[in-house]
Motif scaffolding. Structure first.
Motif, PDB file in Angstrom:
ATOM      1  N   LEU A  47       0.817  -1.211   0.000  1.00 60.25           N
ATOM      2  CA  LEU A  47       0.000   0.000   0.000  1.00 60.25           C
ATOM      3  C   LEU A  47       0.851   1.260   0.000  1.00 60.25           C
ATOM      4  CD1 LEU A  47      -2.808  -0.915   2.545  1.00 60.25           C
ATOM      5  CD2 LEU A  47      -2.920  -0.908   0.049  1.00 60.25           C
ATOM      6  N   GLU A  48       0.301   2.287  -0.609  1.00 63.96           N
ATOM      7  CA  GLU A  48       0.898   3.619  -0.601  1.00 63.96           C
ATOM      8  C   GLU A  48      -0.222   4.626  -0.409  1.00 63.96           C
ATOM      9  OE1 GLU A  48       3.050   4.324  -4.209  1.00 63.96           O
ATOM     10  OE2 GLU A  48       4.194   2.473  -4.045  1.00 63.96           O
ATOM     11  N   VAL A  49       0.104   5.763   0.199  1.00 61.33           N
ATOM     12  CA  VAL A  49      -0.868   6.841   0.324  1.00 61.33           C
ATOM     13  C   VAL A  49      -1.310   7.238  -1.087  1.00 61.33           C
ATOM     14  CG1 VAL A  49      -1.176   9.265   0.992  1.00 61.33           C
ATOM     15  CG2 VAL A  49      -0.009   7.668   2.545  1.00 61.33           C
ATOM     16  N   GLY A  50      -2.592   7.413  -1.257  1.00 56.97           N
ATOM     17  CA  GLY A  50      -3.151   7.786  -2.552  1.00 56.97           C
ATOM     18  C   GLY A  50      -3.745   6.640  -3.344  1.00 56.97           C
ATOM     19  N   VAL A  51      -3.448   5.378  -2.953  1.00 56.59           N
ATOM     20  CA  VAL A  51      -4.044   4.231  -3.636  1.00 56.59           C
ATOM     21  C   VAL A  51      -5.546   4.269  -3.391  1.00 56.59           C
ATOM     22  CG1 VAL A  51      -4.212   1.710  -3.672  1.00 56.59           C
ATOM     23  CG2 VAL A  51      -1.978   2.808  -3.496  1.00 56.59           C
ATOM     24  N   GLN A  52      -6.321   4.033  -4.435  1.00 48.54           N
ATOM     25  CA  GLN A  52      -7.774   4.055  -4.281  1.00 48.54           C
ATOM     26  C   GLN A  52      -8.421   2.935  -5.076  1.00 48.54           C
ATOM     27  OE1 GLN A  52      -8.111   8.130  -5.668  1.00 48.54           O
ATOM     28  NE2 GLN A  52      -9.196   7.423  -7.478  1.00 48.54           N
ATOM     29  N   ARG A  53      -9.604   2.564  -4.635  1.00 46.28           N
ATOM     30  CA  ARG A  53     -10.426   1.570  -5.309  1.00 46.28           C
ATOM     31  C   ARG A  53     -11.876   2.019  -5.199  1.00 46.28           C
ATOM     32  NH1 ARG A  53      -6.052   0.338  -6.611  1.00 46.28           N
ATOM     33  NH2 ARG A  53      -5.074  -1.720  -6.700  1.00 46.28           N
TER      34      ARG A  53
ATOM     35  N   MET B  86      -8.301   5.608   5.729  1.00 41.54           N
ATOM     36  CA  MET B  86      -8.768   5.839   4.367  1.00 41.54           C
ATOM     37  C   MET B  86      -9.892   6.856   4.348  1.00 41.54           C
ATOM     38  SD  MET B  86      -8.731   1.900   3.085  1.00 41.54           S
ATOM     39  CE  MET B  86      -9.393   1.313   4.627  1.00 41.54           C
ATOM     40  N   ALA B  87      -9.854   7.743   3.373  1.00 37.83           N
ATOM     41  CA  ALA B  87     -10.978   8.638   3.104  1.00 37.83           C
ATOM     42  C   ALA B  87     -11.981   7.844   2.282  1.00 37.83           C
ATOM     43  CB  ALA B  87     -10.503   9.867   2.337  1.00 37.83           C
ATOM     44  N   CYS B  88     -13.265   8.034   2.580  1.00 44.57           N
ATOM     45  CA  CYS B  88     -14.317   7.278   1.914  1.00 44.57           C
ATOM     46  C   CYS B  88     -15.407   8.237   1.449  1.00 44.57           C
ATOM     47  CB  CYS B  88     -14.968   6.301   2.887  1.00 44.57           C
ATOM     48  SG  CYS B  88     -13.839   5.300   3.862  1.00 44.57           S
ATOM     49  N   HIS B  89     -15.995   7.927   0.315  1.00 39.95           N
ATOM     50  CA  HIS B  89     -17.196   8.671  -0.072  1.00 39.95           C
ATOM     51  C   HIS B  89     -18.061   7.844  -1.015  1.00 39.95           C
ATOM     52  CE1 HIS B  89     -14.989   9.880  -3.781  1.00 39.95           C
ATOM     53  NE2 HIS B  89     -16.205   9.929  -4.287  1.00 39.95           N
TER      54      HIS B  89
ATOM     55  N   VAL C  90     -30.194   8.645  -0.936  1.00 36.03           N
ATOM     56  CA  VAL C  90     -30.066   7.719  -2.055  1.00 36.03           C
ATOM     57  C   VAL C  90     -31.441   7.113  -2.246  1.00 36.03           C
ATOM     58  CG1 VAL C  90     -29.030   5.551  -2.831  1.00 36.03           C
ATOM     59  CG2 VAL C  90     -27.633   7.259  -1.630  1.00 36.03           C
ATOM     60  N   ARG C  91     -31.897   7.069  -3.488  1.00 35.34           N
ATOM     61  CA  ARG C  91     -33.241   6.588  -3.787  1.00 35.34           C
ATOM     62  C   ARG C  91     -33.179   5.257  -4.538  1.00 35.34           C
ATOM     63  NH1 ARG C  91     -36.571  10.600  -2.556  1.00 35.34           N
ATOM     64  NH2 ARG C  91     -35.696  12.688  -2.404  1.00 35.34           N
ATOM     65  N   PRO C  92     -34.262   4.481  -4.457  1.00 31.84           N
ATOM     66  CA  PRO C  92     -34.290   3.257  -5.261  1.00 31.84           C
ATOM     67  C   PRO C  92     -34.023   3.591  -6.729  1.00 31.84           C
ATOM     68  CG  PRO C  92     -36.216   3.397  -3.816  1.00 31.84           C
ATOM     69  CD  PRO C  92     -35.497   4.709  -3.716  1.00 31.84           C
ATOM     70  N   GLY C  93     -33.167   2.806  -7.349  1.00 32.33           N
ATOM     71  CA  GLY C  93     -32.801   3.023  -8.744  1.00 32.33           C
ATOM     72  C   GLY C  93     -31.550   3.856  -8.938  1.00 32.33           C
ATOM     73  N   ASP C  94     -31.048   4.500  -7.874  1.00 33.03           N
ATOM     74  CA  ASP C  94     -29.828   5.309  -7.998  1.00 33.03           C
ATOM     75  C   ASP C  94     -28.607   4.413  -8.192  1.00 33.03           C
ATOM     76  OD1 ASP C  94     -31.074   7.766  -7.727  1.00 33.03           O
ATOM     77  OD2 ASP C  94     -30.426   8.097  -5.647  1.00 33.03           O
ATOM     78  N   LEU C  95     -27.707   4.858  -9.054  1.00 33.17           N
ATOM     79  CA  LEU C  95     -26.402   4.214  -9.212  1.00 33.17           C
ATOM     80  C   LEU C  95     -25.449   4.897  -8.239  1.00 33.17           C
ATOM     81  CD1 LEU C  95     -24.428   2.318 -10.736  1.00 33.17           C
ATOM     82  CD2 LEU C  95     -24.034   4.222 -12.318  1.00 33.17           C
ATOM     83  N   VAL C  96     -24.994   4.146  -7.242  1.00 33.90           N
ATOM     84  CA  VAL C  96     -24.099   4.682  -6.225  1.00 33.90           C
ATOM     85  C   VAL C  96     -22.670   4.283  -6.555  1.00 33.90           C
ATOM     86  CG1 VAL C  96     -23.502   4.711  -3.771  1.00 33.90           C
ATOM     87  CG2 VAL C  96     -25.910   4.574  -4.465  1.00 33.90           C
ATOM     88  N   TYR C  97     -21.787   5.276  -6.548  1.00 35.23           N
ATOM     89  CA  TYR C  97     -20.357   5.096  -6.752  1.00 35.23           C
ATOM     90  C   TYR C  97     -19.703   5.218  -5.377  1.00 35.23           C
ATOM     91  CZ  TYR C  97     -15.582   6.387  -8.141  1.00 35.23           C
ATOM     92  OH  TYR C  97     -14.217   6.458  -8.288  1.00 35.23           O
ATOM     93  N   ALA C  98     -19.017   4.178  -4.915  1.00 32.73           N
ATOM     94  CA  ALA C  98     -18.346   4.171  -3.612  1.00 32.73           C
ATOM     95  C   ALA C  98     -16.843   4.102  -3.832  1.00 32.73           C
ATOM     96  CB  ALA C  98     -18.815   2.983  -2.787  1.00 32.73           C
ATOM     97  N   GLU C  99     -16.118   5.013  -3.182  1.00 29.63           N
ATOM     98  CA  GLU C  99     -14.663   5.080  -3.359  1.00 29.63           C
ATOM     99  C   GLU C  99     -13.962   5.179  -2.015  1.00 29.63           C
ATOM    100  OE1 GLU C  99     -12.658   7.514  -6.570  1.00 29.63           O
ATOM    101  OE2 GLU C  99     -12.085   8.648  -4.778  1.00 29.63           O
ATOM    102  N   VAL C 100     -12.814   4.511  -1.932  1.00 27.98           N
ATOM    103  CA  VAL C 100     -11.962   4.513  -0.747  1.00 27.98           C
ATOM    104  C   VAL C 100     -10.550   4.849  -1.192  1.00 27.98           C
ATOM    105  CG1 VAL C 100     -10.993   3.025   1.051  1.00 27.98           C
ATOM    106  CG2 VAL C 100     -13.392   2.805   0.425  1.00 27.98           C
ATOM    107  N   MET C 101      -9.862   5.750  -0.434  1.00 29.02           N
ATOM    108  CA  MET C 101      -8.492   6.130  -0.773  1.00 29.02           C
ATOM    109  C   MET C 101      -7.630   6.127   0.492  1.00 29.02           C
ATOM    110  SD  MET C 101      -6.950   9.542  -2.601  1.00 29.02           S
ATOM    111  CE  MET C 101      -7.283  10.618  -1.229  1.00 29.02           C
ATOM    112  N   VAL C 102      -6.462   5.507   0.403  1.00 27.28           N
ATOM    113  CA  VAL C 102      -5.522   5.447   1.524  1.00 27.28           C
ATOM    114  C   VAL C 102      -4.974   6.851   1.800  1.00 27.28           C
ATOM    115  CG1 VAL C 102      -3.309   4.521   2.328  1.00 27.28           C
ATOM    116  CG2 VAL C 102      -4.872   3.068   1.006  1.00 27.28           C
ATOM    117  N   THR C 103      -5.070   7.275   3.085  1.00 24.25           N
ATOM    118  CA  THR C 103      -4.554   8.592   3.484  1.00 24.25           C
ATOM    119  C   THR C 103      -3.395   8.500   4.471  1.00 24.25           C
ATOM    120  OG1 THR C 103      -6.235   8.764   5.221  1.00 24.25           O
ATOM    121  CG2 THR C 103      -6.747   9.764   3.066  1.00 24.25           C
ATOM    122  N   GLU C 104      -3.319   7.403   5.249  1.00 26.01           N
ATOM    123  CA  GLU C 104      -2.237   7.210   6.215  1.00 26.01           C
ATOM    124  C   GLU C 104      -1.943   5.724   6.350  1.00 26.01           C
ATOM    125  OE1 GLU C 104      -2.661   8.956  10.146  1.00 26.01           O
ATOM    126  OE2 GLU C 104      -3.955  10.523   9.315  1.00 26.01           O
TER     127      GLU C 104
END
Length: 147
Positions: free
Chosen positions: A15-21, A121-124, A97-111
Motif C-alpha cells: 500500500l501507498e498513500v493515494g491508492v484508491q479503489r 482511508m478517506a471514503c465517499h 439515495v433513492r431506489p434506482g440510484d447508481l451509487v459510486y463508492a470510493e476509498v483512498m488510503v490517506t495514512e
C-alpha cells in the motif's frame, strides 16, 4: 451490478498513500427490502411510498447504512481486501439515495502505520457525481509478514 474491478488483497507492504479503489451499484427495491429485513429497520421512509411522499424527502430513500455498506464492500474486497479488519468508521450523510440510484463508492488510503498494520482511508459515495456520504475508515490491513 458491481463493477468488474479486481478483488482480493493488497497487503500493507504494497500500500501507498493515494491508492484508491471503487465500485458502483444500483440500489434496488429488493436491496432496500433485504436490508430492512436483515437490520430490522422497517422505517416507512424506506419502505412505504405513500408515507415517504409526505416527508422532507418527497419519496422513498435507501437506508443510510445500506449506502455505507458499499464502503465496507470496497474495503473488504479490494482495499486492502480479504483479511482486513475494521477498527472504526466515521460517516456524514449529505443527501439521500433513492431506489434506482447508481451509487459510486470510493476509498483512498490517506495514512499508513506499517508497524501496527493500521491504515486510514478517506471514503465517499456519490450519485450522479454528487457526494451523498463522506467519511473516514481505520482498519487493520493484512500483512505477508504477520499472516
Amino acid at each position: 451490478m458491481l463493477d468488474d474491478l479486481p478483488r482480493g488483497t493488497l497487503f500493507i507492504e504494497d500500500l501507498e498513500v493515494g491508492v484508491q479503489r471503487h465500485l458502483s451499484k444500483v440500489i434496488s427495491d429488493a436491496d432496500i427490502e433485504m436490508f430492512a429485513g436483515l437490520s430490522t429497520d422497517h422505517n416507512p421512509v424506506h419502505l412505504d411510498e405513500e408515507y415517504a411522499a409526505g416527508t422532507m424527502f418527497k419519496g422513498r430513500i435507501a437506508h443510510g447504512m445500506l449506502t455505507a455498506g458499499l464502503i465496507s464492500a470496497v474495503i473488504g474486497e479490494q482495499l486492502p481486501g480479504h483479511g482486513t479488519v475494521y477498527l472504526s468508521q466515521s460517516l456524514k450523510f449529505l443527501a439521500p439515495v433513492r431506489p434506482g440510484d447508481l451509487v459510486y463508492a470510493e476509498v483512498m488510503v490517506t495514512e499508513i502505520d506499517r508497524e501496527k498494520n493500521r491504515v486510514k482511508m478517506a471514503c465517499h459515495c456519490a450519485v450522479d457525481g454528487k457526494k451523498v456520504l463522506v467519511g473516514e475508515a481505520s482498519v487493520l490491513a493484512p500483512s505477508r509478514a504477520r499472516g
